[in-house]
Design a protein around this motif. Sequence first.
Motif, PDB file in Angstrom:
ATOM      1  N   ARG A 176      12.133  13.115  -3.488  1.00 59.10           N
ATOM      2  CA  ARG A 176      13.356  13.833  -3.140  1.00 59.10           C
ATOM      3  C   ARG A 176      13.468  13.931  -1.625  1.00 59.10           C
ATOM      4  N   ARG A 177      14.676  14.042  -1.173  1.00 58.12           N
ATOM      5  CA  ARG A 177      14.929  14.058   0.267  1.00 58.12           C
ATOM      6  C   ARG A 177      14.162  15.213   0.923  1.00 58.12           C
ATOM      7  N   GLY A 178      13.350  14.861   1.919  1.00 57.63           N
ATOM      8  CA  GLY A 178      12.643  15.858   2.711  1.00 57.63           C
ATOM      9  C   GLY A 178      11.391  16.427   2.067  1.00 57.63           C
ATOM     10  N   VAL A 179      11.082  16.073   0.824  1.00 56.49           N
ATOM     11  CA  VAL A 179       9.881  16.589   0.147  1.00 56.49           C
ATOM     12  C   VAL A 179       8.796  15.525   0.240  1.00 56.49           C
ATOM     13  N   PRO A 180       7.731  15.749   1.011  1.00 62.31           N
ATOM     14  CA  PRO A 180       6.740  14.680   1.237  1.00 62.31           C
ATOM     15  C   PRO A 180       5.824  14.475   0.031  1.00 62.31           C
ATOM     16  N   TYR A 181       5.471  13.226  -0.163  1.00 61.27           N
ATOM     17  CA  TYR A 181       4.384  12.879  -1.079  1.00 61.27           C
ATOM     18  C   TYR A 181       3.112  12.864  -0.237  1.00 61.27           C
ATOM     19  N   VAL A 182       2.066  13.553  -0.712  1.00 57.37           N
ATOM     20  CA  VAL A 182       0.834  13.716   0.072  1.00 57.37           C
ATOM     21  C   VAL A 182      -0.339  13.130  -0.707  1.00 57.37           C
ATOM     22  N   ARG A 183      -1.160  12.376  -0.003  1.00 55.01           N
ATOM     23  CA  ARG A 183      -2.386  11.839  -0.596  1.00 55.01           C
ATOM     24  C   ARG A 183      -3.543  12.123   0.354  1.00 55.01           C
ATOM     25  N   MET A 184      -4.598  12.701  -0.214  1.00 56.02           N
ATOM     26  CA  MET A 184      -5.810  12.978   0.552  1.00 56.02           C
ATOM     27  C   MET A 184      -6.901  12.008   0.099  1.00 56.02           C
ATOM     28  N   LEU A 185      -7.576  11.363   1.026  1.00 54.60           N
ATOM     29  CA  LEU A 185      -8.645  10.434   0.644  1.00 54.60           C
ATOM     30  C   LEU A 185      -9.820  10.582   1.600  1.00 54.60           C
ATOM     31  N   GLU A 186     -10.968  10.160   1.097  1.00 58.56           N
ATOM     32  CA  GLU A 186     -12.212  10.260   1.861  1.00 58.56           C
ATOM     33  C   GLU A 186     -12.903   8.906   1.847  1.00 58.56           C
ATOM     34  N   TRP A 187     -13.423   8.509   2.991  1.00 60.90           N
ATOM     35  CA  TRP A 187     -14.131   7.235   3.087  1.00 60.90           C
ATOM     36  C   TRP A 187     -15.625   7.493   2.996  1.00 60.90           C
ATOM     37  N   ASN A 188     -16.298   6.726   2.143  1.00 66.08           N
ATOM     38  CA  ASN A 188     -17.736   6.910   1.928  1.00 66.08           C
ATOM     39  C   ASN A 188     -18.607   6.194   2.953  1.00 66.08           C
ATOM     40  N   ARG A 189     -18.006   5.709   4.023  1.00 63.44           N
ATOM     41  CA  ARG A 189     -18.705   5.047   5.130  1.00 63.44           C
ATOM     42  C   ARG A 189     -19.350   3.729   4.711  1.00 63.44           C
ATOM     43  N   ARG A 190     -18.835   3.116   3.663  1.00 59.53           N
ATOM     44  CA  ARG A 190     -19.343   1.814   3.225  1.00 59.53           C
ATOM     45  C   ARG A 190     -18.229   0.775   3.306  1.00 59.53           C
ATOM     46  N   ARG A 191     -18.637  -0.444   3.475  1.00 59.69           N
ATOM     47  CA  ARG A 191     -17.685  -1.547   3.526  1.00 59.69           C
ATOM     48  C   ARG A 191     -17.180  -1.835   2.118  1.00 59.69           C
ATOM     49  N   SER A 192     -16.013  -2.462   2.058  1.00 60.06           N
ATOM     50  CA  SER A 192     -15.469  -2.917   0.776  1.00 60.06           C
ATOM     51  C   SER A 192     -15.089  -4.383   0.903  1.00 60.06           C
ATOM     52  N   SER A 193     -14.963  -5.049  -0.250  1.00 62.59           N
ATOM     53  CA  SER A 193     -14.590  -6.467  -0.248  1.00 62.59           C
ATOM     54  C   SER A 193     -13.876  -6.785  -1.551  1.00 62.59           C
ATOM     55  N   SER A 194     -13.234  -7.921  -1.565  1.00 64.53           N
ATOM     56  CA  SER A 194     -12.476  -8.315  -2.751  1.00 64.53           C
ATOM     57  C   SER A 194     -13.367  -8.735  -3.911  1.00 64.53           C
ATOM     58  N   ASP A 195     -14.642  -9.087  -3.639  1.00 62.88           N
ATOM     59  CA  ASP A 195     -15.525  -9.517  -4.726  1.00 62.88           C
ATOM     60  C   ASP A 195     -16.179  -8.343  -5.442  1.00 62.88           C
ATOM     61  N   CYS A 196     -15.963  -7.113  -4.925  1.00 64.75           N
ATOM     62  CA  CYS A 196     -16.422  -5.888  -5.591  1.00 64.75           C
ATOM     63  C   CYS A 196     -17.924  -5.917  -5.878  1.00 64.75           C
ATOM     64  N   ARG A 197     -18.702  -6.132  -4.869  1.00 57.82           N
ATOM     65  CA  ARG A 197     -20.157  -6.123  -5.030  1.00 57.82           C
ATOM     66  C   ARG A 197     -20.640  -4.725  -5.419  1.00 57.82           C
ATOM     67  N   ALA A 198     -21.673  -4.668  -6.208  1.00 61.18           N
ATOM     68  CA  ALA A 198     -22.158  -3.384  -6.734  1.00 61.18           C
ATOM     69  C   ALA A 198     -22.652  -2.463  -5.636  1.00 61.18           C
ATOM     70  N   GLU A 199     -23.357  -3.003  -4.666  1.00 60.09           N
ATOM     71  CA  GLU A 199     -23.908  -2.186  -3.583  1.00 60.09           C
ATOM     72  C   GLU A 199     -23.365  -2.666  -2.239  1.00 60.09           C
ATOM     73  N   PRO A 200     -22.170  -2.180  -1.849  1.00 62.59           N
ATOM     74  CA  PRO A 200     -21.644  -2.611  -0.545  1.00 62.59           C
ATOM     75  C   PRO A 200     -22.478  -2.008   0.580  1.00 62.59           C
TER      76      PRO A 200
END
Length: 227
Positions: A176-200
């Motif tokens: 709706r006009r003027g009503v923000p959508y908010v998302r909170m996220l936290e980074w676990n300080r690990r790398r990510s990749s498209s191959d989805c390795r078990a232990e990045p």
Amino acid sequence: MDPDTMRGDGGDIYWRRRMSVLIAVLVVVAVVAWACSSGGSGPERESSAQSSPSVSPTPTVDPLLAGLRTLAMGTASPSPTPTASPKASPSERRRPGEPCSDKDLVLSLQGSGKEPIYSGDARPSFLVTLVNTGPVMCTADVGPRSMEIRITSGTDRIWSTADCVSGEGTEIKQLRRGVPYVRMLEWNRRRSSSDCRAEPPAALPGTYVAIARMGRLRSHKGVFHLR
């Protein structure tokens, strides 16, 4: 002359001749006087006509033209002409519930911590907001594939919410006009990749940049440090 000769027919003829001569003299005098008066006045009238300026009749001034001249000279301030506000064409008018246009969305990202330095096991966290500034309610996909939060270090792509997404990764929200959508996220300080390795592997200490991306939209960059 003998008075007797004045009598009878001879006397009449004499006086007639005298009257004829007198009339002829008077006619000549009158003609000469008229010629002199007309001939003498001609040059004077002509010279006076040439020397005296001609008086031209005063032209009638149109009030409308006079007003335009006054405005053009800047002696009067014209009343402002109302400017018609541009109206949206039928193709630009949006109906509620249609997909949001990029020009109606504002995407932003900011770190939740006061100090952008994270030591030890402290995890960086971010607050992402999406605001609809359009005239009507619209819909947007805020799933992890469409609304991506990416972390980089120089040219190295370190982490992204678009990596290793299970399912379709879509999430349609009504904005709706003027009503923000908010998302909170936290980074676990690990790398990510498209191959989805078990232990990045863990990210190394250094300077990092976080940014939110959504189609052609980009948020401001958030710079932080890992210690």
